[in-house]
Design a protein around this motif. Sequence first.
Motif, PDB file in Angstrom:
ATOM      1  N   HIS A  85      -3.368  -1.711   3.788  1.00 18.77           N
ATOM      2  CA  HIS A  85      -3.543  -0.795   2.675  1.00 18.77           C
ATOM      3  C   HIS A  85      -4.935  -0.917   2.060  1.00 18.77           C
ATOM      4  O   HIS A  85      -5.640   0.078   1.993  1.00 18.77           O
ATOM      5  CB  HIS A  85      -2.470  -0.878   1.583  1.00 18.77           C
ATOM      6  N   HIS A 122       4.245  -0.390  -0.285  1.00 15.61           N
ATOM      7  CA  HIS A 122       4.655   1.018  -0.320  1.00 15.61           C
ATOM      8  C   HIS A 122       4.733   1.609   1.088  1.00 15.61           C
ATOM      9  O   HIS A 122       5.219   2.708   1.260  1.00 15.61           O
ATOM     10  CB  HIS A 122       3.762   1.857  -1.236  1.00 15.61           C
ATOM     11  N   HIS A 123       4.239   0.855   2.057  1.00 10.42           N
ATOM     12  CA  HIS A 123       4.415   1.288   3.442  1.00 10.42           C
ATOM     13  C   HIS A 123       5.768   0.851   3.980  1.00 10.42           C
ATOM     14  O   HIS A 123       6.089   1.117   5.131  1.00 10.42           O
ATOM     15  CB  HIS A 123       3.305   0.714   4.318  1.00 10.42           C
TER      16      HIS A 123
HETATM   17 CU   LIG Z   1      -1.067   2.142   1.535  1.00 10.20          CU
END
Ligand SMILES: [Cu+2]
Lengths: 616, 70, 193
Positions: free
Chosen positions: A319, A368-369
């Motif tokens: 990220h 959040h992945h």
């Molecule tokens: Cu991300």
Amino acid sequence: MRLFSYGLVRALVYGVIGLVAGMAVTMAVRAALGLAAWAAAPVSATGSIVGTLTFLWGVGAFTDWWSWARGAHAAEPPHHHRDGPEWPRYLNFDPNHRIIGVQYTVTSVIVMLTGGLLALTFRLELAQPGMQIMTTDTYNYLMSAHGIIMIAAILMGVGGMANFLIPMMIGAPDMAFPRVNALSYWIAVPGLIMVVSSLFTGGFDTGWTGYPPLGVKAPLGAQFFYLGVFVVGLSSIIGSVNYIVTIIKMRAPGMTWFRMPIFVWGMFATALIQLIATQFIGMAFLMVVLERLLGMGFFDPAKGGDVVLFQHIFWFYSHPAVYVFILPGLGVISELLPVFVRKPLFGYKWVALSSMFIALVGFLVWAHHMFATGLGMVLNNAFMVTTLLVAVPTGVKFFSWLATLWGGKITFETPMLFVLGSWVIFLIGGLSGPTNAFIATDLYVHDTYFVVAHFHHTMFGGFVFPFFAAIYYWFPKATGRMYSERLGKIHFWLMLVGFHLMTIAMFWIGLHGMRRRIADYDPTQGFGPWQTVTTTGAYLVGIGVTIFVINMIRSARRGEVAVPNPWRSMSPEWQLPSPPPDGNFETPPEVIGDPYDYGLAGASYVRVAAPSAAGH
Amino acid sequence: MDLQSKLAGKFRLGWIVAGGLTLLTLVEYWVATAVTGNLPYILVIAILKAWLILKYFMHISQVWDEEGEH
Amino acid sequence: MAAHTAAHAAPRFNKLALNRLGLWLFMLSETMIFIILLVTRFVLFGTGMPEGIEVDQLLGLVITILLLASSISAYRAETAMAHGNRDAFQRNMLLTIIMGTVFLLAVVAWEWPLAPHHGLHLQEGFGIVFFAMTGMHAFHVLTGVLMLIIVYLNGRNGAYSPESYWGVEATVKYWHFVDLVWVFFYPALYLLN
Ligand SMILES: [Cu+2]
């Protein structure tokens, strides 16, 4: 043997020799241990590691350190004699930041063309339902390789802009560690070769994320992919040390932190991410390789491992990595807008600090992945909140750009067009972000083309368009010549139209359930026409980039000679001759004002002593 | 003060730090054998050891104050 | 041409300060490797030691003390060079190299072959993190010892002086860093219960 005077040629020859030698030694050792001499995975693994080292040896990366280790003094980087043409420097181990910047940039474009070609190939397959031109396996290999090759290309592009610009923008003669800097470029080359060679060694079908257990079971190509990324990661880390030290310690007299160009702020935040986070993807991939080679079950629940652990480690880099990709690009936007609008950048301090804030928050959002992984509602919600926080500093940048544009005297040269284009594209990318950040909607769009479209918007808006803007804008600085404005504009419009055709169709069918990373889809769902539109858009982008390459090559060879400061910029790099001499400034420039006071009467940013005529 | 007596002082400091580190290691070892659920104690001891090494052996303060030139 | 090289040679920047910051940043980055390994160990096996694992406590304590001792001699070597005492520098440097090498051999040639008898297997269970962590650490010990040897040899040939000994300082700092890592690895692999 003239050919051997070029570092690149030497490096390739040495690299192949090292590869073969490494493989032979491994086979001998295996035979001595009573194992079967040939086993593709371990033999090629050691071979490619040895090959990487001999590649660097061949290009001359270790020459100085080797003589230092043997007791000679090699304190200062060597100075190349500057008689004869300049282009051989680009093929050699050269410690000058400007040369390295161009090396990175050209490499980035070449790698980007490779990755783009893969995309154009499998887009052809996707244009129609049913399998027409390739097997599903081939599709997987191309799609996976496209992802990682493009990411590698972006990392190279970031390195290119950083190396070319940071020292000149802060008024320094070069990077803090010029030799290390050259190493950071040259070590990336074998890494890139390994990544690309994954296609010819069996491919890998995991997508660029390389999740186990699929990554453990994938064909041999996966090993080259993992090791190649590891090596490119090393390059990224070494580079970031240089950027940080240079920015902290080598700014020109008078250049306080809040008189630094925004691009340098962006690069500072980027470098911090690269320094800290890159180890995570390196280790995640190294652990998968160890699982593949030695059976160490890090990610195998049957052996006491944990699959989700990989995702955590991987996304803890991957990220923040997207901020590595976009922060320099957003810096370029902030850098160019005031020049073409002839107005001060709105809210300089806020824009500068927003980069740092994005970098910081970027470390707190990785899961959040993994909303679909099953972490539980507490963690999911926490990561949803932190993810939405990212919109705040990004919004700061947006409104700053809007306010800067407001009431300005805008001119529309190619760099400015690309800046405006990236503004639009990144806006859509940003607005489609919360759909992925909210758990409820993410579970619905997860693994669909919606995510693909969102991601390509952020990458094109945050990196690709600003990167092209930067190349056009600083092309005269690097070459001393002007690019063709007409071809540049054609390039821009083809890309803008093509890109939107591509992604709007993707957003649409994504919302209707078109899953990503699959080679075929049900014709009754009616996605066919939209897929054709996407493919058409992709080809328009491809044509645009081809025109760009033609423009660059032609203009570099026989473009008009550029005027000293074609954009009437106040930035220090434009007060230098084009291309600038080694060491950039004869006497350190002095910063006497704020960086973006365009259009204000009597405003001045730096005082640079005029270069003496004897210089060249 | 001449260089060699300064050096002797630095050496003495080294021994003191070394003594502290050894002592902490032995305490750590004792905690491991005698206390169950020892993670918090061991963490504190490890951080103390790390601090000693960073401060006295690695001179981390050089990063922010630039005295201590060669 | 001379004008350009002059820009490089001008003492505008404190090269030592640049070097120091660079090294610290590099070590900060390296720290992440070891943090990842520690996290892996704690995620996979919790805060205690799994059933059936009996690491060799005596060996663990001995090599820990040994590495600590080598850190002290490294400190003495650097300080001696800073104060111009070359004999003490060489003596302590050699001592550091020897202790580092013994540590390396104790881990790789002694502890590793015996590990399966203690329930530590390369491919499964706690052995995975045991070998990964000691292996990654041993790799750094190896590079550290090689650097120490180079600096020792260069120092014997008079490459350093109290005014200029960055090579010594950097190598010794790196060696302390290797020791620092072990400060956390030792309890994580041997002492928790
Ligand atoms: Cu991300």
